[in-house]
Design a protein around this motif. Structure first.
Motif, short mmCIF file in Angstrom:
data_model
loop_
_atom_site.label_atom_id
_atom_site.label_comp_id
_atom_site.label_asym_id
_atom_site.label_seq_id
_atom_site.Cartn_x
_atom_site.Cartn_y
_atom_site.Cartn_z
N THR A 207 44.39 26.38 51.37
CA THR A 207 45.07 26.76 52.33
C THR A 207 46.46 26.85 52.32
O THR A 207 47.01 26.04 51.55
CB THR A 207 45.00 25.29 53.52
N GLY A 208 46.86 28.02 52.70
CA GLY A 208 48.41 28.52 52.65
C GLY A 208 48.89 28.86 51.37
O GLY A 208 49.97 29.47 51.09
N GLU A 209 47.76 29.15 50.45
CA GLU A 209 48.23 29.66 49.13
C GLU A 209 47.01 30.40 48.22
O GLU A 209 45.98 29.78 48.54
CB GLU A 209 49.23 28.69 48.06
N MET A 210 47.48 31.16 47.37
CA MET A 210 46.26 31.81 46.33
C MET A 210 47.11 32.01 45.36
O MET A 210 48.10 32.46 45.11
CB MET A 210 45.88 33.24 46.89
N LEU A 211 46.44 31.68 43.89
CA LEU A 211 46.77 32.09 42.75
C LEU A 211 45.85 33.07 42.14
O LEU A 211 44.42 33.03 42.11
CB LEU A 211 46.58 30.65 41.87
N THR A 212 46.26 34.08 41.72
CA THR A 212 45.73 35.13 41.22
C THR A 212 45.90 35.30 39.58
O THR A 212 47.07 35.25 39.11
CB THR A 212 46.17 36.64 41.68
N ILE A 213 45.11 35.21 38.85
CA ILE A 213 44.92 35.44 37.38
C ILE A 213 44.43 36.89 36.85
O ILE A 213 43.02 36.94 37.39
CB ILE A 213 44.40 34.13 36.62
N ARG A 214 45.03 37.69 36.60
CA ARG A 214 44.68 38.91 36.28
C ARG A 214 44.74 39.30 34.76
O ARG A 214 45.85 39.08 34.26
CB ARG A 214 45.54 40.08 37.09
N HIS A 215 43.73 40.04 34.43
CA HIS A 215 43.97 40.72 32.92
C HIS A 215 43.48 42.05 32.96
O HIS A 215 42.52 42.44 33.74
CB HIS A 215 42.89 39.82 32.11
N ASP A 216 44.22 42.82 32.19
CA ASP A 216 43.96 44.61 32.06
C ASP A 216 43.70 44.99 30.76
O ASP A 216 44.71 44.56 29.90
CB ASP A 216 44.99 45.12 32.83
N SER A 217 42.58 45.31 30.39
CA SER A 217 42.52 45.97 29.00
C SER A 217 42.72 47.45 29.42
O SER A 217 41.74 48.18 30.11
CB SER A 217 41.10 45.58 28.47
N PHE A 218 43.76 48.20 28.98
CA PHE A 218 43.73 49.62 29.32
C PHE A 218 43.44 50.51 28.08
O PHE A 218 43.13 51.64 28.34
CB PHE A 218 45.26 49.61 29.36
N ASP A 219 43.04 49.79 26.89
CA ASP A 219 42.59 50.49 25.78
C ASP A 219 41.61 49.90 25.04
O ASP A 219 42.17 48.25 24.83
CB ASP A 219 43.85 51.01 24.97
N ARG A 220 40.71 50.33 24.40
CA ARG A 220 39.82 49.33 23.53
C ARG A 220 40.54 48.61 22.55
O ARG A 220 39.72 47.92 21.95
CB ARG A 220 38.40 50.13 23.53
#
Ligand SMILES: NC(=O)C1=CN([C@@H]2O[C@H](COP(=O)(O)OP(=O)(O)OC[C@H]3O[C@@H](n4cnc5c(N)ncnc54)[C@H](OP(=O)(O)O)[C@@H]3O)[C@@H](O)[C@H]2O)C=CC1
Ligand SMILES: O=C(O)C1=N[C@H](C(=O)O)C[C@H](O)C1
Length: 252
Positions: A207-220
């Motif tokens: 309630t009232g907050e979000m944690l976002t964990i994001r990872h990006d592979s732009f190239d193999r």
């Protein structure tokens, strides 16, 4: 100086295979001795004297490849998706009859992705809600990704260990698929979009907050440090290892 580790690559003409062939050729202490594709005889792995085979093929053949490699005493590093508890169990049992042989199966070899999964497991117990979104290139044949499954399973295990109940969700009316796939009670959503390579977002809500964990592979090339680490370690790691986190010393 010690002898180089002799490496074979299965699926060598594929997107990951071509990147892996190049990485092995350029790596210190490794020697590429075989590069196989669909239709090639796996016996050429042993004929070439390979000690380790890296499998980036397709879900329908990867388990069978591993059993053939184990029978031949060749260590395996497997990035191909499609593994479940039953197929991993069969390889585990097979390895009991092949002392000294090691198999590493990792749904994702990118160091950032492995860390993201570890962070998600660590955070999961503190959040009421958790969902996973994976985003990939549209030529990928499986959904959801192996990484997203592994992430969701880790979150679910952490929630269960902490005594959390089901993720709240009041949905009673929906189009099929609108709430994604259910992996151990954690919803997983798959996006396929031209331009993408491999990406994941882990959403954790209170309630009232979000944690976002994001990872990006732009190239193999992002997967290669993990692949090379596994190749170097598997020769001294008998039995089955599932997940690169075990080679990085991260909590499982
Ligand atoms: N763990 C990780 O970090 C990563 C895992 N992956 C996974 O790796 C796998 C491969 O991905 P990607 O490279 O993008 O896929 P591709 O389709 O580009 O490559 C697969 C290759 O395997 C070949 N192949 C099919 N059957 C056999 C066989 N029996 N023996 C040898 N080669 C075979 C295919 O040949 P043909 O086209 O002629 O059939 C193709 O060249 C997927 O499961 C993907 O999810 C991908 C990225 C990272
Ligand atoms: O097919 C891909 O591209 C990828 N497959 C793996 C998966 O399914 O998790 C790893 C990464 O996401 C790229």
């Amino acid at each position: 100086m010690s002898e180089p580790i002799r490496v074979a690559v299965l699926g060598a003409s594929g997107r990951m295979g071509t990147t892996t062939v190049r990485a092995v050729q350029e790596a210190d202490g490794l020697e590429l001795v075989a590069a196989l594709d669909a239709g090639d005889d796996l016996r050429s792995v042993t004929d070439a004297g390979a000690q380790v085979a890296v499998d980036f093929t397709v879900p329908s053949v990867t388990e069978q490849n591993v059993h053939v490699l184990v029978d031949a005493g060749v260590h395996a590093v497997v990035g191909t998706t499609g593994w479940d508890d039953a197929s991993l169990g069969r390889v585990h049992d097979h390895l009991l009859r092949a002392p000294g042989v090691g198999v590493v199966v990792a749904p994702n070899f990118a160091l950032g992705a492995v860390l993201a999964m570890s962070f998600a497991r660590q955070a999961a117990r503190w959040f009421e809600s958790a969902e996973v979104v994976e985003l990939h290139h549209p030529d990928k044949v499986d959904a959801p990704s192996g990484t997203a499954r592994h992430t969701a399973q880790g979150i679910a295990a952490a929630r269960a260990a902490a005594g959390l109940g089901a993720v709240p969700d009041a949905t009673t009316q929906t189009l099929d698929g609108a709430r994604g796939a259910d992996v151990d009670g954690v919803r997983v959503h798959a996006v396929r979009l031209r331009g993408l390579v491999a990406h994941e977002e882990i959403l954790l809500g209170n309630t009232g907050e979000m944690l976002t964990i994001r990872h990006d592979s732009f190239d193999r090339v992002s997967f290669m440090p993990g692949v090379l680490l596994a190749v170097r370690r598997v020769v001294d790691r008998p039995g089955l290892t599932v997940g690169l986190e075990h080679l990085l010393g991260l909590p499982a």
